[in-house]
Design a protein around this motif. Sequence first.
Motif, PDB file in Angstrom:
ATOM      1  N   CYS A  60       6.767  -8.768  -7.466  1.00 41.69           N
ATOM      2  CA  CYS A  60       7.130  -9.735  -6.414  1.00 41.69           C
ATOM      3  C   CYS A  60       8.641  -9.859  -6.233  1.00 41.69           C
ATOM      4  CB  CYS A  60       6.557 -11.108  -6.746  1.00 41.69           C
ATOM      5  SG  CYS A  60       4.740 -11.134  -6.894  1.00 41.69           S
ATOM      6  N   GLN A  61       9.362  -9.892  -7.367  1.00 43.17           N
ATOM      7  CA  GLN A  61      10.803 -10.149  -7.285  1.00 43.17           C
ATOM      8  C   GLN A  61      11.591  -8.972  -6.721  1.00 43.17           C
ATOM      9  OE1 GLN A  61       8.989 -10.085 -10.010  1.00 43.17           O
ATOM     10  NE2 GLN A  61       9.978  -9.060 -11.750  1.00 43.17           N
ATOM     11  N   LYS A  62      10.964  -7.818  -6.533  1.00 40.10           N
ATOM     12  CA  LYS A  62      11.646  -6.697  -5.913  1.00 40.10           C
ATOM     13  C   LYS A  62      12.011  -7.006  -4.452  1.00 40.10           C
ATOM     14  CE  LYS A  62      11.856  -3.321  -8.989  1.00 40.10           C
ATOM     15  NZ  LYS A  62      13.083  -2.608  -9.336  1.00 40.10           N
ATOM     16  N   ASN A  70       0.831  -1.209   0.000  1.00 33.32           N
ATOM     17  CA  ASN A  70       0.000   0.000   0.000  1.00 33.32           C
ATOM     18  C   ASN A  70       0.864   1.257   0.000  1.00 33.32           C
ATOM     19  OD1 ASN A  70      -2.462  -1.303  -0.072  1.00 33.32           O
ATOM     20  ND2 ASN A  70      -2.656  -1.392   2.156  1.00 33.32           N
ATOM     21  N   CYS A  71       1.959   1.224   0.758  1.00 34.97           N
ATOM     22  CA  CYS A  71       2.875   2.362   0.779  1.00 34.97           C
ATOM     23  C   CYS A  71       3.487   2.571  -0.599  1.00 34.97           C
ATOM     24  CB  CYS A  71       3.964   2.137   1.826  1.00 34.97           C
ATOM     25  SG  CYS A  71       5.083   3.551   2.040  1.00 34.97           S
ATOM     26  N   HIS A  72       3.867   1.495  -1.272  1.00 34.82           N
ATOM     27  CA  HIS A  72       4.457   1.594  -2.602  1.00 34.82           C
ATOM     28  C   HIS A  72       3.449   2.110  -3.622  1.00 34.82           C
ATOM     29  CE1 HIS A  72       8.097  -1.333  -1.984  1.00 34.82           C
ATOM     30  NE2 HIS A  72       8.066  -0.329  -1.120  1.00 34.82           N
ATOM     31  N   ARG A  73       2.184   1.776  -3.433  1.00 36.78           N
ATOM     32  CA  ARG A  73       1.160   2.251  -4.364  1.00 36.78           C
ATOM     33  C   ARG A  73       0.882   3.742  -4.199  1.00 36.78           C
ATOM     34  NH1 ARG A  73      -2.949  -2.822  -3.300  1.00 36.78           N
ATOM     35  NH2 ARG A  73      -2.068  -4.251  -4.845  1.00 36.78           N
ATOM     36  N   GLU A  74       1.002   4.243  -2.995  1.00 33.22           N
ATOM     37  CA  GLU A  74       0.594   5.618  -2.723  1.00 33.22           C
ATOM     38  C   GLU A  74       1.759   6.606  -2.678  1.00 33.22           C
ATOM     39  OE1 GLU A  74      -1.458   5.381   0.963  1.00 33.22           O
ATOM     40  OE2 GLU A  74      -3.163   4.254   0.161  1.00 33.22           O
ATOM     41  N   THR A  75       2.954   6.156  -2.324  1.00 35.56           N
ATOM     42  CA  THR A  75       4.079   7.068  -2.116  1.00 35.56           C
ATOM     43  C   THR A  75       4.614   7.599  -3.444  1.00 35.56           C
ATOM     44  OG1 THR A  75       4.712   5.907  -0.100  1.00 35.56           O
ATOM     45  CG2 THR A  75       6.374   7.302  -1.128  1.00 35.56           C
ATOM     46  N   LYS A  76       4.754   8.910  -3.497  1.00 34.03           N
ATOM     47  CA  LYS A  76       5.304   9.554  -4.683  1.00 34.03           C
ATOM     48  C   LYS A  76       6.832   9.551  -4.617  1.00 34.03           C
ATOM     49  CE  LYS A  76       1.142  10.660  -5.938  1.00 34.03           C
ATOM     50  NZ  LYS A  76       0.468   9.923  -7.018  1.00 34.03           N
ATOM     51  N   VAL A  77       7.451   9.169  -5.722  1.00 42.36           N
ATOM     52  CA  VAL A  77       8.916   9.146  -5.782  1.00 42.36           C
ATOM     53  C   VAL A  77       9.429  10.571  -5.971  1.00 42.36           C
ATOM     54  CG1 VAL A  77      10.894   8.278  -7.067  1.00 42.36           C
ATOM     55  CG2 VAL A  77       8.879   6.840  -6.770  1.00 42.36           C
ATOM     56  N   TYR A  97      17.233   8.052  -9.967  1.00 48.45           N
ATOM     57  CA  TYR A  97      16.121   7.762 -10.877  1.00 48.45           C
ATOM     58  C   TYR A  97      16.341   8.356 -12.265  1.00 48.45           C
ATOM     59  CZ  TYR A  97      13.809   6.457  -6.530  1.00 48.45           C
ATOM     60  OH  TYR A  97      13.495   5.873  -5.331  1.00 48.45           O
ATOM     61  N   SER A  98      17.576   8.697 -12.600  1.00 43.82           N
ATOM     62  CA  SER A  98      17.853   9.314 -13.902  1.00 43.82           C
ATOM     63  C   SER A  98      17.604   8.348 -15.063  1.00 43.82           C
ATOM     64  CB  SER A  98      19.290   9.827 -13.941  1.00 43.82           C
ATOM     65  OG  SER A  98      20.205   8.750 -13.749  1.00 43.82           O
ATOM     66  N   ILE A  99      17.617   7.039 -14.792  1.00 47.34           N
ATOM     67  CA  ILE A  99      17.440   6.057 -15.874  1.00 47.34           C
ATOM     68  C   ILE A  99      16.002   6.025 -16.384  1.00 47.34           C
ATOM     69  CG2 ILE A  99      19.323   4.603 -15.042  1.00 47.34           C
ATOM     70  CD1 ILE A  99      17.233   2.756 -13.819  1.00 47.34           C
ATOM     71  N   TYR A 100      15.079   6.586 -15.636  1.00 47.86           N
ATOM     72  CA  TYR A 100      13.674   6.556 -16.053  1.00 47.86           C
ATOM     73  C   TYR A 100      13.371   7.785 -16.917  1.00 47.86           C
ATOM     74  CZ  TYR A 100      13.283   2.970 -12.450  1.00 47.86           C
ATOM     75  OH  TYR A 100      13.453   1.847 -11.679  1.00 47.86           O
ATOM     76  N   GLU A 101      13.966   7.808 -18.118  1.00 54.03           N
ATOM     77  CA  GLU A 101      13.820   8.965 -18.990  1.00 54.03           C
ATOM     78  C   GLU A 101      12.362   9.177 -19.398  1.00 54.03           C
ATOM     79  OE1 GLU A 101      16.428   8.749 -22.293  1.00 54.03           O
ATOM     80  OE2 GLU A 101      18.248   8.508 -21.076  1.00 54.03           O
ATOM     81  N   ASP A 120       4.952   2.552  -9.974  1.00 50.68           N
ATOM     82  CA  ASP A 120       5.249   2.804 -11.387  1.00 50.68           C
ATOM     83  C   ASP A 120       6.632   2.320 -11.779  1.00 50.68           C
ATOM     84  OD1 ASP A 120       2.784   3.996 -11.870  1.00 50.68           O
ATOM     85  OD2 ASP A 120       3.479   5.982 -11.276  1.00 50.68           O
ATOM     86  N   ILE A 121       7.569   2.328 -10.850  1.00 51.27           N
ATOM     87  CA  ILE A 121       8.940   1.906 -11.174  1.00 51.27           C
ATOM     88  C   ILE A 121       9.207   0.476 -10.688  1.00 51.27           C
ATOM     89  CG2 ILE A 121       9.837   4.255 -11.213  1.00 51.27           C
ATOM     90  CD1 ILE A 121      10.935   3.824  -8.413  1.00 51.27           C
ATOM     91  N   GLY A 122       8.136  -0.289 -10.552  1.00 51.12           N
ATOM     92  CA  GLY A 122       8.282  -1.712 -10.224  1.00 51.12           C
ATOM     93  C   GLY A 122       8.223  -2.055  -8.763  1.00 51.12           C
TER      94      GLY A 122
END
Length: 418
Positions: free
Chosen positions: A413-415, A370-377, A385-389, A407-409
């Motif tokens: 599950c494998q994270k 839930n934290c990963h779904r709601e938290t803004k990077v 995070y420069s690789i996410y052009e 959004d960035i994975g």
Amino acid sequence: MIDQGVQRPIARGTLLSVLLITLLSFGNKLSAQDGQKLFNDNCGTCHKVDKDLTGPALKGVEDRVKDKKLLHAWIRNNQAVLASGDPYFTKLYNDWRKTPMNVFPSLTDEEIDAILKYVREYKAPVAAAGGGNTPADGKMGESDNMILYGVLTLILAVVALVMLGVNSNLKKLADDKDGLPSHEPIPFYRNKTYIALITVILFVIGGVFVSKGMIGLDRRKNYEPVQPIFYSHKVHAGTNQINCLYCHGGAMESKQASIPSVNVCMNCHMTITEYTGAPIYKEDGTELDATAEIKKVHAAAGYDAAKKEYTSEGKPVEWVKIHNLPDHVFFSHAQHVKAGKVQCQTCHGEINNMHEVKQVAELSMGWCVNCHRETKVDFVDNKFYSIYEKYHNEIKNKTRDSVTVSDIGGTECQKCHY
């Protein structure tokens, strides 16, 4: 005349429907109006009413933001309000180091108003006699609600049984008046229908509690062990403003936050040999001899405070670990603290206000997801995070206002499991 046999099922169905609607309506009303619980569940991790925490103190927020619709919009999606260029919230965002606030799109207007009412009417708790620690906010409210729901359910069940008994007696009287043969009402404890219904209800209730118990196995929320040395985070991180990373340096660079060695403690306690601050009270209300605890640090380091020299090798302090994750879970403090710029209080609660540390968060998979779904990077000036052009370009072109961890994975599950 309407047939009595037709009336009775209609009356019974209407009665049960009214009771069910009343119960659901009352429950919804409680959910919308319990501002304290809503505040604790949604805001309490980062905000306090009367003092700054990870975010600013919320007391007087309605005076600072007169536009109620704008305030609701900020709470639901602060990034959208920032994108609109509102001057007050833009300044607030910049003043707080451009730390993005969580979004709460699921909160209704009634729930937000309940939170604001709680903030508006908040009164600081009065310290208990003897200086004992005050229970965490929200704990009492949840208990009260459970009791209220239980009492309400019991009352409705009794009313339902009484009404069914009245219905049975009325049927007998009507049959006697019409000269129809009738039988004595069967007591509810011998009625197979009632027995079957009660059995099903008990199985459902038992299943709910068993399921919750199984799900909660090894989740140690509020776990607060007694440590070999009484170490007060409130004195060190709160009163004296010692940065968390001074003791837990690993949190910035490695997987583990690490527990400092006694040598780190001695950096200060070679000169600070007695405690002269405000009284400290244990959980049972007794006053702590903090100077005696400092002597335990000296003993662990093998340091003689009178001679001001090390006289023995000492012995490591056997601290009791509080926050534990299963072995199959990967968690990196550096990933969260350095790359994600997550504040310590997000997971550990108001650590700077705790004398004895306890586990505040559930630390379950659902809680993390839930934290990963709601938290803004935090993409601003964050080279990690420069690789996410793609996302950088979308934000630049204003086709996207924010990026979540998901959004960035962050929900793959494998994270965390590999």
